[in-house]
Design a protein around this motif. Structure first.
Motif, PDB file in Angstrom:
ATOM      1  N   ASN A 175       0.896  -0.885   0.031  1.00  0.00           N
ATOM      2  CA  ASN A 175       0.345   0.244  -0.060  1.00  0.00           C
ATOM      3  C   ASN A 175       1.152   1.096   0.027  1.00  0.00           C
ATOM      4  OD1 ASN A 175      -2.599   0.853   1.061  1.00  0.00           O
ATOM      5  ND2 ASN A 175      -1.752   2.570   1.307  1.00  0.00           N
ATOM      6  N   VAL A 205      -5.822   1.194  -9.425  1.00  0.00           N
ATOM      7  CA  VAL A 205      -5.887   0.425  -8.585  1.00  0.00           C
ATOM      8  C   VAL A 205      -5.699  -1.299  -9.832  1.00  0.00           C
ATOM      9  CG1 VAL A 205      -7.488  -0.946  -7.005  1.00  0.00           C
ATOM     10  CG2 VAL A 205      -7.733   1.910  -7.318  1.00  0.00           C
ATOM     11  N   SER A 206      -6.170  -0.450 -10.031  1.00  0.00           N
ATOM     12  CA  SER A 206      -6.714  -2.383 -11.332  1.00  0.00           C
ATOM     13  C   SER A 206      -4.934  -2.443 -12.254  1.00  0.00           C
ATOM     14  CB  SER A 206      -7.882  -1.851 -12.662  1.00  0.00           C
ATOM     15  OG  SER A 206      -6.974  -0.948 -12.808  1.00  0.00           O
ATOM     16  N   THR A 229      -0.319  -7.150  -4.667  1.00  0.00           N
ATOM     17  CA  THR A 229      -1.354  -6.465  -4.632  1.00  0.00           C
ATOM     18  C   THR A 229      -0.543  -5.260  -4.516  1.00  0.00           C
ATOM     19  OG1 THR A 229      -2.897  -7.753  -4.396  1.00  0.00           O
ATOM     20  CG2 THR A 229      -3.616  -5.967  -3.974  1.00  0.00           C
ATOM     21  N   HIS A 233      -1.629   5.481  -3.762  1.00  0.00           N
ATOM     22  CA  HIS A 233      -2.365   6.867  -3.554  1.00  0.00           C
ATOM     23  C   HIS A 233      -1.447   7.641  -4.102  1.00  0.00           C
ATOM     24  CE1 HIS A 233      -3.507   2.684  -1.376  1.00  0.00           C
ATOM     25  NE2 HIS A 233      -4.553   3.681  -1.566  1.00  0.00           N
TER      26      HIS A 233
ATOM     27  N   ARG C  50     -22.855  13.152  -6.819  1.00  0.00           N
ATOM     28  CA  ARG C  50     -23.196  12.008  -6.838  1.00  0.00           C
ATOM     29  C   ARG C  50     -24.753  12.154  -6.259  1.00  0.00           C
ATOM     30  NH1 ARG C  50     -22.080   7.795  -9.372  1.00  0.00           N
ATOM     31  NH2 ARG C  50     -22.241   6.057  -7.841  1.00  0.00           N
TER      32      ARG C  50
ATOM     33  N   THR D 244      -8.217   1.990   2.824  1.00  0.00           N
ATOM     34  CA  THR D 244      -8.029   1.419   1.524  1.00  0.00           C
ATOM     35  C   THR D 244      -7.730  -0.675   2.647  1.00  0.00           C
ATOM     36  OG1 THR D 244      -6.751   2.490   0.678  1.00  0.00           O
ATOM     37  CG2 THR D 244      -6.144   0.405  -0.394  1.00  0.00           C
ATOM     38  N   TYR D 246      -7.967  -4.707   2.183  1.00  0.00           N
ATOM     39  CA  TYR D 246      -7.671  -6.249   1.457  1.00  0.00           C
ATOM     40  C   TYR D 246      -8.303  -7.510   1.693  1.00  0.00           C
ATOM     41  CZ  TYR D 246      -4.333  -2.537   0.207  1.00  0.00           C
ATOM     42  OH  TYR D 246      -3.466  -1.903  -0.353  1.00  0.00           O
ATOM     43  N   VAL D 274     -21.445   3.771  -3.392  1.00  0.00           N
ATOM     44  CA  VAL D 274     -20.835   3.328  -3.977  1.00  0.00           C
ATOM     45  C   VAL D 274     -20.379   3.316  -5.792  1.00  0.00           C
ATOM     46  CG1 VAL D 274     -20.661   0.433  -5.196  1.00  0.00           C
ATOM     47  CG2 VAL D 274     -21.789   1.260  -2.745  1.00  0.00           C
ATOM     48  N   LEU D 275     -19.489   3.429  -6.043  1.00  0.00           N
ATOM     49  CA  LEU D 275     -19.042   4.182  -7.332  1.00  0.00           C
ATOM     50  C   LEU D 275     -19.261   3.399  -8.745  1.00  0.00           C
ATOM     51  CD1 LEU D 275     -16.200   6.499  -6.343  1.00  0.00           C
ATOM     52  CD2 LEU D 275     -18.075   6.772  -6.093  1.00  0.00           C
ATOM     53  N   PRO D 276     -19.438   3.757  -9.398  1.00  0.00           N
ATOM     54  CA  PRO D 276     -19.153   2.596 -10.459  1.00  0.00           C
ATOM     55  C   PRO D 276     -17.830   2.273 -10.936  1.00  0.00           C
ATOM     56  CG  PRO D 276     -20.167   5.108 -11.217  1.00  0.00           C
ATOM     57  CD  PRO D 276     -19.808   4.971  -9.939  1.00  0.00           C
ATOM     58  N   GLN D 279     -14.618   3.651 -11.301  1.00  0.00           N
ATOM     59  CA  GLN D 279     -13.834   5.161 -10.057  1.00  0.00           C
ATOM     60  C   GLN D 279     -13.545   4.825  -8.692  1.00  0.00           C
ATOM     61  OE1 GLN D 279     -16.952   7.806 -11.095  1.00  0.00           O
ATOM     62  NE2 GLN D 279     -17.368   7.291 -12.543  1.00  0.00           N
ATOM     63  N   TYR D 280     -12.664   5.836  -8.153  1.00  0.00           N
ATOM     64  CA  TYR D 280     -12.266   5.675  -6.726  1.00  0.00           C
ATOM     65  C   TYR D 280     -12.705   6.726  -6.501  1.00  0.00           C
ATOM     66  CZ  TYR D 280      -9.734   2.016  -9.444  1.00  0.00           C
ATOM     67  OH  TYR D 280     -10.354   0.422  -9.729  1.00  0.00           O
ATOM     68  N   SER D 297     -12.173  -3.330  -5.888  1.00  0.00           N
ATOM     69  CA  SER D 297     -11.626  -3.406  -7.296  1.00  0.00           C
ATOM     70  C   SER D 297     -10.601  -5.117  -6.865  1.00  0.00           C
ATOM     71  CB  SER D 297     -10.465  -2.393  -7.571  1.00  0.00           C
ATOM     72  OG  SER D 297      -9.630  -2.866  -8.487  1.00  0.00           O
ATOM     73  N   PRO D 299      -7.076  -6.730  -8.279  1.00  0.00           N
ATOM     74  CA  PRO D 299      -6.807  -5.689  -9.231  1.00  0.00           C
ATOM     75  C   PRO D 299      -5.842  -7.067  -9.707  1.00  0.00           C
ATOM     76  CG  PRO D 299      -6.094  -4.877  -7.178  1.00  0.00           C
ATOM     77  CD  PRO D 299      -7.243  -5.767  -6.951  1.00  0.00           C
ATOM     78  N   GLN D 300      -5.835  -7.098 -11.632  1.00  0.00           N
ATOM     79  CA  GLN D 300      -5.012  -7.961 -12.333  1.00  0.00           C
ATOM     80  C   GLN D 300      -6.403  -9.276 -11.483  1.00  0.00           C
ATOM     81  OE1 GLN D 300      -2.429  -7.075 -13.621  1.00  0.00           O
ATOM     82  NE2 GLN D 300      -2.907  -5.234 -12.250  1.00  0.00           N
ATOM     83  N   ARG D 302      -6.869 -11.144  -9.679  1.00  0.00           N
ATOM     84  CA  ARG D 302      -6.436 -12.257  -8.492  1.00  0.00           C
ATOM     85  C   ARG D 302      -7.344 -12.440  -7.576  1.00  0.00           C
ATOM     86  NH1 ARG D 302       0.129  -9.903  -8.419  1.00  0.00           N
ATOM     87  NH2 ARG D 302       0.735 -10.069 -11.558  1.00  0.00           N
ATOM     88  N   THR D 304      -7.131 -11.110  -4.748  1.00  0.00           N
ATOM     89  CA  THR D 304      -7.308 -10.025  -3.355  1.00  0.00           C
ATOM     90  C   THR D 304      -8.373  -8.707  -3.882  1.00  0.00           C
ATOM     91  OG1 THR D 304      -5.148 -10.576  -2.515  1.00  0.00           O
ATOM     92  CG2 THR D 304      -6.166  -8.190  -2.431  1.00  0.00           C
ATOM     93  N   VAL D 306     -10.365  -5.173  -2.692  1.00  0.00           N
ATOM     94  CA  VAL D 306      -9.778  -4.413  -2.912  1.00  0.00           C
ATOM     95  C   VAL D 306     -10.930  -3.348  -2.538  1.00  0.00           C
ATOM     96  CG1 VAL D 306      -7.825  -2.041  -2.768  1.00  0.00           C
ATOM     97  CG2 VAL D 306      -7.479  -4.480  -3.576  1.00  0.00           C
ATOM     98  N   THR D 308     -11.593   0.480  -1.293  1.00  0.00           N
ATOM     99  CA  THR D 308     -11.359   2.072  -1.253  1.00  0.00           C
ATOM    100  C   THR D 308     -12.935   3.330  -0.845  1.00  0.00           C
ATOM    101  OG1 THR D 308     -11.704   3.131  -3.352  1.00  0.00           O
ATOM    102  CG2 THR D 308      -8.766   1.911  -2.338  1.00  0.00           C
TER     103      THR D 308
END
Lengths: 345, 345, 345, 345
Positions: A175, A205-206, A229, A233, C50, D244, D246, D274-276, D279-280, D297, D299-300, D302, D304, D306, D308
């Protein structure tokens, strides 16, 4: 004296290189190039350097660069690799602060950077400029790839744990937090003070381009592929990287004296400072310095180890580390020009 | 080597003295005192100095201080004057960064600081440490009174105009702005980040202790008593002084080439930098540097001259200027230890 | 309900108008235009909205705008004057937050803005939207010119002194400081956090476009032409204007009770707050509020009066004042939608 | 009208309660107490409230408080529990923003707060004020324990994953960041602008008092004991929490549509957004608002997940959530007084 050329001197990494090289007792800055600012005195763009440097930015000049002992590239990716083969052929050595030679697998590079690599044949020769892991090969490097800012912090933080095999390699978490100067000196609404001051957010993040570089380095340390992961930020500050690393301790890790492990691992490193148990680093303590400070903790004595790491993204994360490598490459004192403490407060 | 003692090393001026003195090639820091932190390693309080200094804070020790070549006082007012007579008698020289010896009139001192001066007999001997005006007497000083941060900026900004008699001396205005480090490292609600960040205010409008010091200096420059309206402000930043000075040009002033006047006046000053016409200084250009940058303007070609001046309050406004004076006092290169450019960005 | 259209809603003034109008009990936002963002939901660009607004930005649509009761222009200068004549002809009223109708002399406008004015015939009709001076004419305005952010603070600060003839009109000084949001939401290197954070500077010293607007207003108050030295500065904060005004008191001024003068002058003003003697305003006290706070001082009881004034540049200096004027124009409670206190800390 | 008393109104939570309650259509603030500031007008301490509140701070007055419909405690821990039993007995309801009634196990409370709990018999009755989980019991609460700022963000972020059993409960990680106002309005060197501006650090790594509160809440959601590694950090900003989170997805988690899960879970929540996908959230989007924004999210792709999460620590993390609970307790519209969007920029 080492005759230095700098390509791309108008960004934050460029001006930081200048600040540090001006303090170096054995460096002579021969030229600094910028297409956009050619002809403009450097001290006009960066008034902090008034009276300290007489040079003006010049148009890129292959011949003049080739006549340098070493050429620094402080450019966006995809620039250095256009010039490096010719410079090497002419006998200059190259220190690239961009991403062009950090990833050894040309296919992986292409996947993350979206274009084919122009000189994949040099990727094998390029030396990754993390002195704490590659000091000896750095000495002989013709082509040096400076690590990214996040990768420096994350790798120095995880290194002893991975080299000793003390944490699970498939659930690593980094992080990380950066100051805004990491985004460069670019005209972007997203980095206006009015947009980022008094605010905090995650980004990328992605998938951030430093991920494959970090995983490559950590995998080498672990001697097996790792899975990380990595969530970067943005914090409302100019300089500084803070990484908070999480690892799941295995049985060996739970039994180990981690504080002693880190103190030993970095005992002879001039620029890695392990804090005493119970203290935690803050980015301001290394503002302007080439130091990486870090601390270990196992909260509640459970099974997760937390490593907190700080560095100045423009120094140990860029220009300072590049000079540390240059010192090694040219047989100078490794700390020449980068030994001074940072600015506090 | 110059053997240095520091009294009161736990404030921002103290740590800045340490940062700069550690970079000085001819200084040996013998001791640094603090009643509150006696016994604590300096680098424990200021982690930016880890690995750079082995000293611990010690209790004030008159004998050890008297054995130094020079003793710096980085203390609140009313501390230095208790020890200075004995130190001088023992043969040490003293550089006082506090207000104790800045004002030559003991009655005026008492009026603004609320207590009688303890050694008024030394006020005549004390040399005011503004090298641009008192360089020669500084060389021989036993007791040096470092100017305050605001007074340095305001005096350097007005000096050529007043020495040449180009502005009205009764309507001077100094609108000055300081970063928060000027308020010191003290536990006060008023200086919490949550109180002063993202805000701006004037303070001390009805009377700030730097006023009599500034008027004393400006009056000497003008060779007549001046009257100054001085309004200090607090900006949400760590370091930096920005002064905007307003003067009513007289006939001679309207006829003069002010840009040339300033460039000439400061042509040989290592730490005063007159910007080209049309450029204006910003505090970040001198962050961490001993440089004072300034610019001249006569808006709309009317009759008011505006001088904008920047300095780092902890360097040219305190520790850096103190070392500049020390260099003069001990026959060193005036720039030793304080020649490096600041940190930008 | 008042049917509102907004032209140019993607800047900071635009989003502040939205925030405040959404809190207004008698407003219906019909459309908000932006060429660059047409089709994009407003809340997508400004996630703070929003769930509060369903509108998307639309292409400029003269017909839809003409059908509004009032159209706000939150655009750069030189945009409103292209559309205003047609809108007025169609029966809509216009509140222009840009500079197009602030200056009554078309020649002066052209001199400072570098292009000819496109509808000089409307300059005489346009009402200057400073309610504290023009409340009654604002009620009947078809075309309202909102004051600039600096001009609002400087005029409210000087008004009682000038209307009563207590200061010299030829030596006025306004030393003003703005947060970075005043520079707008534009991609410019100069306003990056890394450039302006932790720094302070003057800008536009030789001439800022708000100068003729301010002098026009002050001259009307003084009933004679005034001469002002106006120096704007940039502080490292998002919002806020702080003005420090200096005036040379004449005999009448030295005899007057200035504190009482100001308290009386603004006793019935809902958005001007004179602080008690001895207190000074800070910008954070009005962050997000339509309030202007100010304080008087005569340092050392000499002959210079100092007025310190704060406002939020986006509220009393722009969107809030525009809504205050709209309330007057449509017979609403003057404080509707803009009565809430600011955000502290 | 709801008759409200506030105990401890001089901190940041206190002034935020005032700002929001003043905007509430159905609240009458009867008294606000402070031992230290008794007799001082509230608007004198907080100039942002000038003209909005006539009250002065009063000494704690049990009788006057008991006559209120509801008493808010905006005090440090260990204060509310001294007065709550008597207030409840007198028929007042209590909303405690401190930690006194958040932990249901008196032994655990004592372990983390270092003193015995004074009314453990009330811990069973106290309702934990997280409306998204306890809305129905909140309606009937006599004694409401407001969640801490970190716990609100972490619990809202993990809740759907834990309730649905989609992540491993033994390896939860919460990497959380707070603005400095979370440290309160206390005279401490550590929170001076000069200490924390332009810097970033972790703190409380070995154990923060919010940990047992969070684990208690997460364990209830998971219906089994969870284990959380919680690392709080300090960012150089006034307001805002960014968490953040995990989690290691189990097979069900890897198969689930997490975006849909969160959108459904919070579809009817007025203050969780909850964002689309893609978006973060950033803290500035909720500055001054009672909204919690979050994003998912993996990530990859995988294993985990995440999450935010952002909130304003003084609003959804303290005063706003307290008012949301009050609205539920008194049958008001849940959004009364807290519906307005935040301040951006």
């Amino acid at each position: 004296m080492i005759k230095v050329g700098i390509v791309g001197g108008t960004g934050y990494t460029g001006v930081e290189l200048l600040r540090l090289l001006l303090a170096h007792p054995r460096v002579d800055i021969a030229l600094i190039t910028s297409r956009a600012e050619a002809g403009r005195p450097v001290a006009d763009l960066f008034p902090s350097l008034r009276g300290r440097i007489e040079l003006s930015f010049s148009d890129p000049d292959d011949e003049a660069l080739a006549a340098c002992d070493v050429v620094f590239f402080a450019t966006p990716h995809n620039v250095a690799m256009r010039s490096v083969p010719a410079l090497l052929a002419a006998g200059a050595r190259v220190i690239d602060l961009s991403a062009d030679f950090r990833i050894r697998d040309a296919g992986l590079w292409e996947q993350w950077y979206g274009e084919p690599h122009l000189c994949p044949e040099l990727l094998g020769e390029a030396v990754y400029g993390l002195p704490e892991r590659h000091r000896e090969t750095i000495r002989d490097a013709r082509l040096l790839a400076c690590p990214g800012c996040y990768p420096t912090a994350v790798q120095l933080g995880f290194m002893p744990l991975l080299e000793e095999g003390l944490i699970d390699t498939q659930t690593l978490i980094a992080n990380a937090v950066s100051g805004v100067s990491g985004a460069g000196r670019q005209a972007k609404i997203d980095n206006l003070l009015s947009e980022v001051s008094d605010s905090f957010k995650a980004y990328g993040v992605s998938g951030h381009r430093h991920l494959p570089e970090i995983e490559q380095g950590l995998s080498a340390m672990a001697a097996q592929p790792v899975s990380l992961t990595f969530v970067p930020h943005l914090a409302p500050m100019i300089r500084g990287i803070h990484a908070t690393l999480y690892g799941a301790l295995n049985a060996a890790g739970r039994a180990a004296d981690l504080q002693a492990l880190y103190e030993d691992a970095y005992a002879h490193e001039p620029f890695v400072d392990v804090l005493p148990a119970g203290q935690y680093p803050q980015t301001r303590s290394v503002r302007g310095a080439n130091t990486c400070q870090l601390a270990l903790s196992v909260p509640q004595n459970r099974e997760t180890v937390v490593v907190t790491v700080v560095e100045d993204n423009l120094v140990k994360g860029a220009a300072g580390q590049a000079i540390q490598c240059m010192n090694l490459m040219f047989g100078e004192d490794e700390s020449a020009g980068i030994a001074l403490p940072g600015l506090l407060p």
